[in-house]
Motif scaffolding. Structure first.
Motif, PDB file in Angstrom:
ATOM      1  N   LEU A  36     -36.054 -49.189   1.919  1.00 26.81           N
ATOM      2  CA  LEU A  36     -35.861 -50.009   0.714  1.00 26.81           C
ATOM      3  C   LEU A  36     -37.107 -50.830   0.413  1.00 26.81           C
ATOM      4  O   LEU A  36     -37.538 -50.927  -0.738  1.00 26.81           O
ATOM      5  N   ASP A  37     -37.697 -51.409   1.446  1.00 26.94           N
ATOM      6  CA  ASP A  37     -38.932 -52.175   1.292  1.00 26.94           C
ATOM      7  C   ASP A  37     -40.049 -51.248   0.786  1.00 26.94           C
ATOM      8  O   ASP A  37     -40.832 -51.614  -0.090  1.00 26.94           O
ATOM      9  N   GLY A  38     -40.093 -50.032   1.322  1.00 28.52           N
ATOM     10  CA  GLY A  38     -41.087 -49.052   0.880  1.00 28.52           C
ATOM     11  C   GLY A  38     -40.957 -48.724  -0.601  1.00 28.52           C
ATOM     12  O   GLY A  38     -41.947 -48.630  -1.323  1.00 28.52           O
ATOM     13  N   LEU A  39     -39.717 -48.566  -1.079  1.00 24.83           N
ATOM     14  CA  LEU A  39     -39.494 -48.284  -2.506  1.00 24.83           C
ATOM     15  C   LEU A  39     -39.938 -49.463  -3.364  1.00 24.83           C
ATOM     16  O   LEU A  39     -40.480 -49.271  -4.458  1.00 24.83           O
ATOM     17  N   GLU A  40     -39.735 -50.690  -2.860  1.00 32.82           N
ATOM     18  CA  GLU A  40     -40.201 -51.883  -3.591  1.00 32.82           C
ATOM     19  C   GLU A  40     -41.725 -51.865  -3.713  1.00 32.82           C
ATOM     20  O   GLU A  40     -42.268 -52.145  -4.778  1.00 32.82           O
ATOM     21  N   VAL A  41     -42.415 -51.543  -2.618  1.00 31.71           N
ATOM     22  CA  VAL A  41     -43.881 -51.479  -2.639  1.00 31.71           C
ATOM     23  C   VAL A  41     -44.342 -50.443  -3.665  1.00 31.71           C
ATOM     24  O   VAL A  41     -45.289 -50.667  -4.423  1.00 31.71           O
ATOM     25  N   LEU A  42     -43.638 -49.304  -3.723  1.00 29.08           N
ATOM     26  CA  LEU A  42     -44.031 -48.226  -4.641  1.00 29.08           C
ATOM     27  C   LEU A  42     -43.845 -48.587  -6.110  1.00 29.08           C
ATOM     28  O   LEU A  42     -44.384 -47.907  -6.984  1.00 29.08           O
ATOM     29  N   LYS A  43     -43.111 -49.651  -6.396  1.00 30.57           N
ATOM     30  CA  LYS A  43     -42.959 -50.094  -7.792  1.00 30.57           C
ATOM     31  C   LYS A  43     -44.258 -50.666  -8.340  1.00 30.57           C
ATOM     32  O   LYS A  43     -44.494 -50.638  -9.537  1.00 30.57           O
ATOM     33  N   THR A  44     -45.099 -51.196  -7.448  1.00 33.86           N
ATOM     34  CA  THR A  44     -46.330 -51.853  -7.907  1.00 33.86           C
ATOM     35  C   THR A  44     -47.613 -51.216  -7.363  1.00 33.86           C
ATOM     36  O   THR A  44     -48.699 -51.574  -7.794  1.00 33.86           O
ATOM     37  N   GLU A  45     -47.476 -50.292  -6.420  1.00 35.22           N
ATOM     38  CA  GLU A  45     -48.648 -49.663  -5.797  1.00 35.22           C
ATOM     39  C   GLU A  45     -48.545 -48.146  -5.887  1.00 35.22           C
ATOM     40  O   GLU A  45     -47.448 -47.603  -5.941  1.00 35.22           O
ATOM     41  N   LYS A  46     -49.702 -47.483  -5.877  1.00 35.04           N
ATOM     42  CA  LYS A  46     -49.735 -46.018  -5.888  1.00 35.04           C
ATOM     43  C   LYS A  46     -50.584 -45.533  -4.715  1.00 35.04           C
ATOM     44  O   LYS A  46     -51.752 -45.183  -4.900  1.00 35.04           O
ATOM     45  N   PRO A  47     -50.009 -45.519  -3.512  1.00 30.27           N
ATOM     46  CA  PRO A  47     -50.791 -45.058  -2.357  1.00 30.27           C
ATOM     47  C   PRO A  47     -51.126 -43.571  -2.469  1.00 30.27           C
ATOM     48  O   PRO A  47     -50.436 -42.823  -3.163  1.00 30.27           O
ATOM     49  N   ASP A  48     -52.188 -43.179  -1.780  1.00 26.97           N
ATOM     50  CA  ASP A  48     -52.579 -41.769  -1.745  1.00 26.97           C
ATOM     51  C   ASP A  48     -51.700 -40.977  -0.798  1.00 26.97           C
ATOM     52  O   ASP A  48     -51.471 -39.784  -0.996  1.00 26.97           O
ATOM     53  N   VAL A  49     -51.225 -41.633   0.260  1.00 23.46           N
ATOM     54  CA  VAL A  49     -50.400 -41.004   1.290  1.00 23.46           C
ATOM     55  C   VAL A  49     -49.389 -42.029   1.799  1.00 23.46           C
ATOM     56  O   VAL A  49     -49.706 -43.218   1.882  1.00 23.46           O
ATOM     57  N   VAL A  50     -48.186 -41.554   2.145  1.00 22.26           N
ATOM     58  CA  VAL A  50     -47.177 -42.404   2.782  1.00 22.26           C
ATOM     59  C   VAL A  50     -46.940 -41.861   4.191  1.00 22.26           C
ATOM     60  O   VAL A  50     -46.843 -40.654   4.392  1.00 22.26           O
ATOM     61  N   VAL A  51     -46.850 -42.775   5.168  1.00 20.95           N
ATOM     62  CA  VAL A  51     -46.487 -42.425   6.540  1.00 20.95           C
ATOM     63  C   VAL A  51     -45.191 -43.174   6.834  1.00 20.95           C
ATOM     64  O   VAL A  51     -45.170 -44.409   6.800  1.00 20.95           O
ATOM     65  N   THR A  52     -44.099 -42.446   7.074  1.00 20.30           N
ATOM     66  CA  THR A  52     -42.810 -43.094   7.271  1.00 20.30           C
ATOM     67  C   THR A  52     -42.126 -42.695   8.571  1.00 20.30           C
ATOM     68  O   THR A  52     -42.257 -41.557   9.022  1.00 20.30           O
ATOM     69  N   ASP A  53     -41.394 -43.650   9.119  1.00 20.94           N
ATOM     70  CA  ASP A  53     -40.521 -43.408  10.261  1.00 20.94           C
ATOM     71  C   ASP A  53     -39.230 -42.780   9.718  1.00 20.94           C
ATOM     72  O   ASP A  53     -38.997 -42.772   8.504  1.00 20.94           O
ATOM     73  N   ILE A  54     -38.390 -42.270  10.596  1.00 23.94           N
ATOM     74  CA  ILE A  54     -37.081 -41.734  10.197  1.00 23.94           C
ATOM     75  C   ILE A  54     -35.979 -42.752  10.459  1.00 23.94           C
ATOM     76  O   ILE A  54     -35.199 -43.082   9.580  1.00 23.94           O
ATOM     77  N   ASN A  55     -35.902 -43.252  11.692  1.00 23.74           N
ATOM     78  CA  ASN A  55     -34.807 -44.143  12.079  1.00 23.74           C
ATOM     79  C   ASN A  55     -35.129 -45.586  11.717  1.00 23.74           C
ATOM     80  O   ASN A  55     -35.890 -46.251  12.414  1.00 23.74           O
ATOM     81  N   MET A  56     -34.545 -46.054  10.594  1.00 26.79           N
ATOM     82  CA  MET A  56     -34.762 -47.425  10.127  1.00 26.79           C
ATOM     83  C   MET A  56     -33.457 -47.965   9.544  1.00 26.79           C
ATOM     84  O   MET A  56     -32.633 -47.190   9.067  1.00 26.79           O
ATOM     85  N   PRO A  57     -33.298 -49.306   9.561  1.00 19.96           N
ATOM     86  CA  PRO A  57     -32.111 -49.892   8.946  1.00 19.96           C
ATOM     87  C   PRO A  57     -32.184 -49.829   7.416  1.00 19.96           C
ATOM     88  O   PRO A  57     -33.240 -49.511   6.871  1.00 19.96           O
ATOM     89  N   ARG A  58     -31.096 -50.119   6.761  1.00 16.22           N
ATOM     90  CA  ARG A  58     -30.952 -50.193   5.304  1.00 16.22           C
ATOM     91  C   ARG A  58     -31.166 -48.842   4.616  1.00 16.22           C
ATOM     92  O   ARG A  58     -30.265 -48.331   4.013  1.00 16.22           O
ATOM     93  N   LEU A  59     -32.352 -48.260   4.723  1.00 16.72           N
ATOM     94  CA  LEU A  59     -32.606 -46.935   4.149  1.00 16.72           C
ATOM     95  C   LEU A  59     -33.508 -46.188   5.115  1.00 16.72           C
ATOM     96  O   LEU A  59     -34.648 -46.592   5.350  1.00 16.72           O
ATOM     97  N   ASP A  60     -32.986 -45.092   5.686  1.00 17.74           N
ATOM     98  CA  ASP A  60     -33.775 -44.346   6.672  1.00 17.74           C
ATOM     99  C   ASP A  60     -34.850 -43.500   5.990  1.00 17.74           C
ATOM    100  O   ASP A  60     -34.948 -43.454   4.763  1.00 17.74           O
ATOM    101  N   GLY A  61     -35.651 -42.837   6.813  1.00 21.62           N
ATOM    102  CA  GLY A  61     -36.750 -42.035   6.290  1.00 21.62           C
ATOM    103  C   GLY A  61     -36.303 -40.890   5.400  1.00 21.62           C
ATOM    104  O   GLY A  61     -36.957 -40.576   4.409  1.00 21.62           O
ATOM    105  N   PHE A  62     -35.162 -40.272   5.730  1.00 24.70           N
ATOM    106  CA  PHE A  62     -34.663 -39.171   4.889  1.00 24.70           C
ATOM    107  C   PHE A  62     -34.354 -39.670   3.485  1.00 24.70           C
ATOM    108  O   PHE A  62     -34.771 -39.076   2.494  1.00 24.70           O
ATOM    109  N   GLY A  63     -33.615 -40.772   3.401  1.00 24.17           N
ATOM    110  CA  GLY A  63     -33.264 -41.352   2.100  1.00 24.17           C
ATOM    111  C   GLY A  63     -34.492 -41.818   1.344  1.00 24.17           C
ATOM    112  O   GLY A  63     -34.582 -41.659   0.123  1.00 24.17           O
TER     113      GLY A  63
END
Length: 121
Positions: A36-63
């Motif tokens: 969820l925090d990652g999606l918030e960041v993407l509202k204002t930033e355009k990174p070239d690459v994203v590196v994400t974990d899978i097992n996370m609270p609120r919204l996991d890597g798959f979601g």
């Protein structure tokens, strides 16, 4: 111009390790604590690459990956999964969600930087 990488991981230690390795390689690093925090960041930033974990609270890597892929502007953004998971089913699920690649923790900083440069090209 430096590549911008968004790291999404609920572990502060992992975010710090990633930031240290990526900044040392000349990248600009953005950080998020979960999907969820990652999606918030993407509202204002355009990174070239994203590196994400899978097992996370609120919204996991798959979601998170599915949400990124559902956005037409970000459909082609490279998303690397960095996780302790080695389960082939989870790897397949991540690929089906739209992951570009899969790296198992603990990561080798040189290999991670190489992978980021490869997918960003």
């Amino acid at each position: 111009m430096a590549l911008t990488v968004l790291t999404v991981d609920d572990s502060r230690t992992m975010r710090d390790m990633l930031k240290h390795s990526l900044v040392a390689a000349g990248f600009r690093v953005l950080q998020a604590e979960d999907g969820l925090d990652g999606l918030e960041v993407l509202k204002t930033e355009k990174p070239d690459v994203v590196v994400t974990d899978i097992n996370m609270p609120r919204l996991d890597g798959f979601g998170f990956i599915e949400a990124v892929r559902s956005d037409a502007e970000r459909r082609t953004m490279p998303v690397l999964v960095l996780t302790t998971e080695a389960d082939p089913d989870k790897k397949s699920r991540a690929k089906a969600a739209g992951a570009t690649g899969w790296i198992v923790k603990p990561f080798d900083p040189v290999k991670l930087v190489d992978a980021i440069r490869r997918v960003a090209a």
